[in-house]
Design a protein around this motif. Structure first.
Motif, PDB file in Angstrom:
ATOM      1  N   GLU A   1       4.050  -4.366   5.408  1.00 46.34           N
ATOM      2  CA  GLU A   1       3.128  -3.237   5.179  1.00 46.34           C
ATOM      3  C   GLU A   1       1.951  -3.647   4.306  1.00 46.34           C
ATOM      4  O   GLU A   1       1.655  -3.009   3.288  1.00 46.34           O
ATOM      5  CB  GLU A   1       3.875  -2.049   4.559  1.00 46.34           C
TER       6      GLU A   1
ATOM      7  N   SER B   1      -5.612  -3.172  -4.972  1.00 44.29           N
ATOM      8  CA  SER B   1      -5.182  -2.316  -3.862  1.00 44.29           C
ATOM      9  C   SER B   1      -3.825  -2.761  -3.319  1.00 44.29           C
ATOM     10  O   SER B   1      -3.001  -1.943  -2.905  1.00 44.29           O
ATOM     11  CB  SER B   1      -6.225  -2.340  -2.752  1.00 44.29           C
ATOM     12  N   SER B   2      -3.567  -4.073  -3.353  1.00 41.82           N
ATOM     13  CA  SER B   2      -2.302  -4.598  -2.820  1.00 41.82           C
ATOM     14  C   SER B   2      -1.096  -4.018  -3.567  1.00 41.82           C
ATOM     15  O   SER B   2      -0.074  -3.697  -2.970  1.00 41.82           O
ATOM     16  CB  SER B   2      -2.281  -6.120  -2.936  1.00 41.82           C
TER      17      SER B   2
ATOM     18  N   HIS C   1      -1.852  -3.815   3.832  1.00 44.55           N
ATOM     19  CA  HIS C   1      -2.982  -3.091   4.402  1.00 44.55           C
ATOM     20  C   HIS C   1      -4.271  -3.881   4.259  1.00 44.55           C
ATOM     21  O   HIS C   1      -4.457  -4.546   3.274  1.00 44.55           O
ATOM     22  CB  HIS C   1      -3.156  -1.745   3.682  1.00 44.55           C
TER      23      HIS C   1
ATOM     24  N   TYR D   1      -0.528   0.206  -2.968  1.00 43.62           N
ATOM     25  CA  TYR D   1       0.277   0.678  -1.835  1.00 43.62           C
ATOM     26  C   TYR D   1       1.767   0.534  -2.132  1.00 43.62           C
ATOM     27  O   TYR D   1       2.581   1.358  -1.741  1.00 43.62           O
ATOM     28  CB  TYR D   1      -0.108  -0.082  -0.563  1.00 43.62           C
TER      29      TYR D   1
ATOM     30  N   LYS E   1       2.268  -9.184   8.630  1.00 42.03           N
ATOM     31  CA  LYS E   1       1.532  -8.168   7.865  1.00 42.03           C
ATOM     32  C   LYS E   1       2.133  -6.788   8.090  1.00 42.03           C
ATOM     33  O   LYS E   1       2.256  -5.999   7.157  1.00 42.03           O
ATOM     34  CB  LYS E   1       0.052  -8.183   8.269  1.00 42.03           C
ATOM     35  N   ASN E   2       2.535  -6.518   9.336  1.00 44.29           N
ATOM     36  CA  ASN E   2       3.156  -5.225   9.619  1.00 44.29           C
ATOM     37  C   ASN E   2       4.500  -5.104   8.935  1.00 44.29           C
ATOM     38  O   ASN E   2       4.840  -4.067   8.386  1.00 44.29           O
ATOM     39  CB  ASN E   2       3.317  -5.031  11.128  1.00 44.29           C
TER      40      ASN E   2
ATOM     41  N   TYR F   1      -6.275 -13.140   2.271  1.00 43.04           N
ATOM     42  CA  TYR F   1      -6.132 -11.700   2.104  1.00 43.04           C
ATOM     43  C   TYR F   1      -7.146 -11.255   1.071  1.00 43.04           C
ATOM     44  O   TYR F   1      -7.448 -11.996   0.137  1.00 43.04           O
ATOM     45  CB  TYR F   1      -4.719 -11.379   1.622  1.00 43.04           C
TER      46      TYR F   1
END
Lengths: 249, 227
Positions: free
Chosen positions: A247, A186-187, A249, A190, A243-244, A111
Motif C-alpha cells: 500500500e 507522506s509515506s 501511495h 498513510y 507497491k500494491n 520513491y
C-alpha cells in the motif's frame, strides 16, 4: 601480580572474540534496515526483517546474482554502521538528502515523498488557516519535516513546533489534544492513519524528496549493481505488485 | 477500542520480546563476569599495589566511570574494537559494560577490603604467609562476602544499562521494544511491557543474590554496618 593480571585480560579478550565468532563474510551484501519503519522496512512479529525495501532488495539480489542479508540496525547509528563496514548498504526508506550525500553515495531514486500534516478526524481547519492559528504541531526532531517547519516559522508562520523522539510518540499526543496536528513524510502518514480516525490536513508546499539506497563512497561496484538491479525491477510487473502489496501511495 | 489494539499488539509481541529477555540475560551475565574477573584484581592492586600501580588503577576507574556508556559504545564498537578484529555488537556491548562494571565492582571490593581490620594481614605475615596467599585465603573470602549487597546494586544498574546496547543494534529487550513499537505504532504499550520485563528480571536477580548471600554466610560472623 601484573603478569597474572595481563594474562587474565588477555584470556577475557580471547574468549570474547570466540563469543563474537569473527565471521569473515564472503560476497554477502549486508543490508541495514530500520527497526521500525513500516511499510518500507521493519521487523515482523517473528523477528524477521520485512517490508517493501526488504522484498525489493531480495528481488534485485536474485536477479543480479548476489546474496543479501538483512540486518536490523538502529536508525541513529545506521550511517556510522555503513561507513564502519558493519553493513554494506541501506535500503530502508532513506531520504537522499544533500547532507547525507556528502558521506554516502545514493543509488537512483525509487520513491518520492511529500511533507504532510495529519490532524484529528473532526478537525475543521485547513493547512493555510492552521499556519496562522498559533496552534501546536508535533514533529519528530532531526527530520526534514522539522527543518521545513522551522523555515516556515522563520518566514512568518504562526505555529508552535513541539518536538518528539518519534512520529509515533507525536501520534500519542494528537488524540489527547497536547498537539493539534502532526507533521511527517507522506509515506509515514498513510501508515499511521491506518484504522484510526485521523485525516490528512494538507500537503506542505515543499519540493518532494526521494528515497534511495545508500552505499559507501568507495563501493562503486555495488552502487552500479544496485542501480542496474533497480532499473530492471522498476521495469518489471513485480514492481507494481510490490507497491500494491505494501500500500505504497 | 484503543486499549484492545494495544493489548493485542502486546500479546502478539510476547514471544519476540521474551527472545529479547534471553539476549539481555546473556549481556548481563557476560558483563557481570567480565566486571568481576577484572574488578577483583583491580581492587587488590589499588589497595596493596605499589603507588604507581595503585594510581594506574585509579586512572582506569576514573576513565570508565567518567565517560557515559553511550559514548563508550560508539567509541568501542565503531572505533577501537574493529582495529583488534572484534566485529560483533554483542561482544562490543559485553566488553564496554564489563569494563565499566569492573571499575564499579573494584570500588565495591576495595571498600570491603578496607573495612577489614589491617591487623589480619600483619598476623598472616607473622605466620609466614606470602602477601598473595594471605590476600587469597584470608582477605578476599571475607571481602567478597561483604561485597554481595553492593553487587545486587551493581546487578540492577547493569541490567538497566544493558538497554543502551540498542544503539549498536543488539536485539535485546529495548531494541525489540522499539522495533515492535515502530511496527504496531503502540510506543506506550510497548514501553509498559518492557518496564514489566525489566522489573521481573531485577526482582529475580536480586532474590538470587540474596539467596547466595545467605548461603555463603559464615555463622556468627558479621560486619557492622553491612546490610
Amino acid at each position: 601480580m601484573a603478569k597474572k593480571f595481563m594474562a587474565l585480560v588477555a584470556s577475557v579478550m580471547v574468549s570474547l572474540m570466540l563469543i563474537s565468532g569473527a565471521i569473515a563474510s564472503d560476497k554477502v551484501v549486508v543490508n541495514g534496515i530500520d527497526f521500525g519503519f513500516p511499510p518500507f522496512g521493519f521487523v515482523d512479529k517473528d523477528g524477521k526483517p520485512a517490508g517493501f525495501d526488504v522484498e525489493a532488495m531480495n528481488w534485485i539480489a536474485k536477479e543480479m546474482g548476489f546474496t543479501v542479508k538483512h540486518q536490523p540496525t538502529d536508525w541513529d547509528g545506521i550511517i556510522p554502521a555503513l561507513n564502519a563496514g558493519k553493513i554494506d548498504c541501506i535500503a530502508s526508506g532513506m531520504s537522499a538528502t544533500a547532507e547525507r550525500a556528502k558521506i554516502v553515495n545514493f543509488a537512483i531514486p525509487y520513491y518520492s515523498v511529500t511533507q504532510v500534516m495529519v490532524v484529528r478526524g473532526d478537525e475543521k481547519m485547513d493547512l493555510a488557516a492552521f499556519m496562522k492559528s498559533g496552534r501546536k504541531i508535533g514533529v519528530q526532531r532531526g527530520t526534514n519535516t522539522f527543518k521545513l517547519l522551522t523555515e516556515l516559522k522563520a518566514a512568518g508562520a504562526n505555529i508552535e513546533i513541539v518536538q518528539y523522539d518519534s512520529t509515533d510518540l507525536a501520534m500519542q499526543d494528537l488524540p489527547i489534544g497536547r498537539i493539534d496536528a502532526s507533521g511527517m513524510d507522506s509515506s509515514i502518514a498513510y501508515e499511521v492513519m491506518k484504522g484510526q480516525s485521523y485525516k490528512l490536513g494538507g500537503t506542505f508546499d515543499a519540493a518532494p524528496e526521494n528515497y534511495a539506497y545508500a552505499v559507501r563512497k568507495a563501493d562503486t561496484e555495488l552502487l552500479e549493481t544496485l542501480n542496474m538491479g533497480l532499473k530492471k525491477l522498476m521495469a518489471d510487473p513485480y514492481w507494481e505488485e510490490l507497491k500494491n502489496k505494501w500500500e505504497i501511495h | 477500542m484503543h486499549f484492545e489494539k494495544a493489548l493485542n499488539a502486546t500479546i502478539e509481541a510476547l514471544p519476540y520480546m521474551l527472545g529479547g529477555v534471553g539476549w539481555t540475560a546473556i549481556i548481563l551475565i557476560g558483563a557481570l563476569l567480565v566486571g568481576f574477573v577484572l574488578g577483583v584484581p583491580l581492587a587488590c592492586c589499588q589497595v596493596y599495589g605499589r603507588p604507581a600501580l595503585s594510581r594506574a588503577v585509579g586512572l582506569y576507574v576514573w576513565l570508565f566511570r567518567g565517560v557515559p556508556i553511550l559514548v563508550q559504545l560508539f567509541l568501542f564498537y565503531f572505533g577501537l574494537l574493529p582495529l583488534v578484529g572484534i566485529d560483533s555488537a554483542l561482544a562490543a556491548g559485553v566488553i564496554v559494560l564489563g569494563f565499566t562494571s569492573a571499575s564499579y565492582q573494584s570500588q565495591i571490593v576495595r571498600g570491603s577490603i578496607q573495612s577489614l581490620s589491617a591487623g589480619q594481614l600483619k598476623a598472616a605475615r607473622a605466620l609466614g604467609m606470602s602477601d598473595f596467599t594471605a590476600i587469597k585465603s584470608i582477605i578476599l573470602p571475607q571481602a567478597l562476602r561483604l561485597s554481595i549487597p553492593g553487587w545486587s546494586n551493581e546487578f540492577s544498574i547493569l541490567l538497566k544499562d544493558s538497554a543502551l546496547l540498542m544503539v549498536i543494534s543488539v536485539p535485546e529487550i529495548m531494541a525489540r521494544t522499539r522495533s515492535v513499537a515502530g511496527r504496531t505504532h503502540e510506543p506506550v504499550a510497548m514501553a509498559l511491557f518492557a518496564a514489566i520485563l525489566y522489573f521481573i528480571l531485577t526482582y529475580v536477580g536480586i532474590q538470587i543474590l540474596r539467596w547466595i548471600e545467605r548461603k555463603v554466610r559464615i555463622k556468627g560472623y558479621s560486619q557492622e554496618g553491612s546490610m
